[in-house]
Design a protein around this motif. Structure first.
Motif, mmCIF file in Angstrom:
data_model
loop_
_atom_site.group_PDB
_atom_site.id
_atom_site.type_symbol
_atom_site.label_atom_id
_atom_site.label_comp_id
_atom_site.label_asym_id
_atom_site.label_seq_id
_atom_site.Cartn_x
_atom_site.Cartn_y
_atom_site.Cartn_z
ATOM 1 N N ARG A 1 0.807 -1.219 0.000
ATOM 2 C CA ARG A 1 0.000 0.000 0.000
ATOM 3 C C ARG A 1 0.841 1.270 0.000
ATOM 4 N NH1 ARG A 1 -5.659 -0.656 -0.778
ATOM 5 N NH2 ARG A 1 -5.991 -2.890 -0.514
ATOM 6 N N GLY A 2 2.152 1.169 0.165
ATOM 7 C CA GLY A 2 2.971 2.371 0.194
ATOM 8 C C GLY A 2 3.321 2.907 -1.180
ATOM 9 N N LEU A 3 2.949 2.225 -2.244
ATOM 10 C CA LEU A 3 3.250 2.675 -3.590
ATOM 11 C C LEU A 3 2.342 3.837 -3.995
ATOM 12 C CD1 LEU A 3 3.610 -0.793 -5.374
ATOM 13 C CD2 LEU A 3 5.456 0.770 -4.750
ATOM 14 N N PRO A 4 2.795 4.679 -4.939
ATOM 15 C CA PRO A 4 1.913 5.729 -5.456
ATOM 16 C C PRO A 4 0.619 5.132 -5.995
ATOM 17 C CG PRO A 4 4.158 6.043 -6.227
ATOM 18 C CD PRO A 4 4.137 4.721 -5.556
ATOM 19 N N LEU A 5 -0.463 5.873 -5.837
ATOM 20 C CA LEU A 5 -1.777 5.387 -6.236
ATOM 21 C C LEU A 5 -2.374 6.313 -7.282
ATOM 22 C CD1 LEU A 5 -4.259 3.507 -5.912
ATOM 23 C CD2 LEU A 5 -5.025 5.023 -4.058
ATOM 24 N N ALA B 1 1.554 11.341 -16.665
ATOM 25 C CA ALA B 1 1.094 12.329 -15.688
ATOM 26 C C ALA B 1 1.454 11.910 -14.269
ATOM 27 C CB ALA B 1 -0.414 12.510 -15.816
ATOM 28 N N LEU B 2 1.345 10.627 -13.975
ATOM 29 C CA LEU B 2 1.705 10.128 -12.648
ATOM 30 C C LEU B 2 3.177 10.396 -12.347
ATOM 31 C CD1 LEU B 2 1.092 8.321 -10.089
ATOM 32 C CD2 LEU B 2 1.896 6.412 -11.487
ATOM 33 N N TYR B 3 4.053 10.031 -13.270
ATOM 34 C CA TYR B 3 5.482 10.211 -13.049
ATOM 35 C C TYR B 3 5.869 11.686 -12.979
ATOM 36 C CZ TYR B 3 6.289 5.211 -13.802
ATOM 37 O OH TYR B 3 6.298 3.834 -13.695
ATOM 38 N N ASP B 4 5.280 12.503 -13.834
ATOM 39 C CA ASP B 4 5.614 13.933 -13.821
ATOM 40 C C ASP B 4 5.211 14.580 -12.493
ATOM 41 O OD1 ASP B 4 6.629 13.702 -16.350
ATOM 42 O OD2 ASP B 4 4.871 14.538 -17.368
ATOM 43 N N CYS B 5 4.030 14.230 -12.010
ATOM 44 C CA CYS B 5 3.558 14.833 -10.756
ATOM 45 C C CYS B 5 4.374 14.365 -9.556
ATOM 46 C CB CYS B 5 2.079 14.512 -10.549
ATOM 47 S SG CYS B 5 0.977 15.344 -11.714
ATOM 48 N N THR B 6 4.684 13.092 -9.494
ATOM 49 C CA THR B 6 5.472 12.593 -8.363
ATOM 50 C C THR B 6 6.889 13.165 -8.385
ATOM 51 O OG1 THR B 6 5.972 10.599 -9.663
ATOM 52 C CG2 THR B 6 4.152 10.468 -8.103
ATOM 53 N N LEU C 1 7.244 17.790 -1.385
ATOM 54 C CA LEU C 1 5.853 17.478 -1.079
ATOM 55 C C LEU C 1 5.634 15.969 -1.135
ATOM 56 C CD1 LEU C 1 4.077 20.250 -3.187
ATOM 57 C CD2 LEU C 1 4.580 20.294 -0.731
ATOM 58 N N ASN C 2 4.655 15.526 -0.392
ATOM 59 C CA ASN C 2 4.296 14.114 -0.373
ATOM 60 C C ASN C 2 2.944 13.951 -1.050
ATOM 61 O OD1 ASN C 2 4.007 11.415 0.089
ATOM 62 N ND2 ASN C 2 3.589 11.596 2.274
ATOM 63 N N VAL C 3 2.967 13.483 -2.302
ATOM 64 C CA VAL C 3 1.730 13.253 -3.042
ATOM 65 C C VAL C 3 1.218 11.862 -2.691
ATOM 66 C CG1 VAL C 3 0.676 13.072 -5.322
ATOM 67 C CG2 VAL C 3 2.468 14.763 -4.908
ATOM 68 N N ARG C 4 0.124 11.823 -1.969
ATOM 69 C CA ARG C 4 -0.399 10.529 -1.518
ATOM 70 C C ARG C 4 -1.038 9.762 -2.659
ATOM 71 N NH1 ARG C 4 -3.911 11.461 3.755
ATOM 72 N NH2 ARG C 4 -3.925 9.194 3.583
ATOM 73 N N ASN C 5 -1.833 10.414 -3.482
ATOM 74 C CA ASN C 5 -2.405 9.747 -4.646
ATOM 75 C C ASN C 5 -2.849 10.790 -5.668
ATOM 76 O OD1 ASN C 5 -5.336 10.439 -4.127
ATOM 77 N ND2 ASN C 5 -4.895 9.256 -2.270
ATOM 78 N N VAL D 1 -2.321 15.984 -1.782
ATOM 79 C CA VAL D 1 -1.003 16.313 -1.260
ATOM 80 C C VAL D 1 -1.052 16.325 0.260
ATOM 81 C CG1 VAL D 1 0.867 17.992 -1.235
ATOM 82 C CG2 VAL D 1 -0.513 17.686 -3.306
ATOM 83 N N GLU D 2 -0.164 15.569 0.876
ATOM 84 C CA GLU D 2 -0.069 15.529 2.331
ATOM 85 C C GLU D 2 0.777 16.717 2.809
ATOM 86 O OE1 GLU D 2 1.384 12.523 5.919
ATOM 87 O OE2 GLU D 2 1.408 11.882 3.803
ATOM 88 N N THR D 3 0.187 17.617 3.562
ATOM 89 C CA THR D 3 0.879 18.836 4.029
ATOM 90 C C THR D 3 1.275 18.773 5.490
ATOM 91 O OG1 THR D 3 -1.239 19.910 4.493
ATOM 92 C CG2 THR D 3 -0.269 20.229 2.290
#
Length: 222
Positions: free
Chosen positions: A161-165, A187-192, A200-204, A217-219
């Protein structure tokens, strides 16, 4: 009395060379027209020997396939590889089509690549490379693993579950064995990558039915 030597009939060198070349061509033509019986016998004997070797190789009981050895995967056992690849245990090892075995194994979405070789007298070696989860994709309650190229191959296990979603609309979720659209993966790779550059920590990420991209985004806590 006077003695006079008879004149010697000498020909110019180029005339002698021409006659010599013509005679050599004539001899070659005569030899070519003669049947090469000895050569034909040698060819026939060689063909008989080759045919006999092939017959022995495909019928010898010493060359029966007895074992399948598997490397490179922790998910599949030798028995599972034998069944998925249709490997004929007990038959002659040369009757096992290595290309066909490899193709049948790759029908399993989890398997990315295979290498199949023979080891005489009776062993088949199979090296399997499984797909590695790079991110997860979900639509509703279903969550699946996808590799770095967006190839969806299995349901996600709880410990991954720790992988990008990437959340997509149900109609955009491919079945296992199919790939996500390239623009979604990009888009997934560019944003992460941008999130990592800015700390920043992008949760999904979520793509709605209209194709709009949403970021979670987890702030941190206040």
């Amino acid at each position: 009395s006077l003695w006079r030597a008879a004149p010697v009939n000498r020909q110019p060198p180029h005339v002698r060379d021409q006659r010599f070349a013509a005679a050599r061509r004539e001899r070659r033509e005569r030899n070519r027209k003669k049947p090469d019986i000895l050569g034909a016998i040698r060819v026939l004997v060689a063909l008989v020997v080759v045919f006999q070797c092939i017959r022995v190789a495909f019928t010898s009981p010493r060359l029966q396939l007895r074992e399948v050895r598997v490397a490179g995967t922790q998910r599949l056992t030798a028995e599972q590889v034998q069944r998925l690849g249709g490997i004929p245990i007990g038959q002659n090892i040369f009757r096992c089509n290595l290309v066909q075995v490899s193709q049948q194994l790759r029908r399993d979405p989890v398997i990315e690549e295979t290498y199949v070789t023979r080891e005489l007298p009776g062993t088949i070696h199979v090296t399997v490379r499984d797909r590695v989860p790079a991110f997860q994709v979900s639509a509703g309650a279903g969550r699946f693993d996808a590799d770095k190229n967006g190839f969806v191959f299995q349901r996600s296990a709880p410990n991954t579950r720790g992988l990008p979603l990437l959340q997509v609309a149900p109609k955009q979720l491919p079945r296992p064995g199919e790939k996500l659209p390239e623009h979604l993966v990009r888009a997934l790779y560019d944003c992460t990558q941008l999130a990592q550059e800015h700390g920043l920590n992008v949760r999904n990420l979520r793509v709605d039915g209209r194709g709009e991209l949403w970021l979670n985004v987890e702030t941190g806590t206040v």
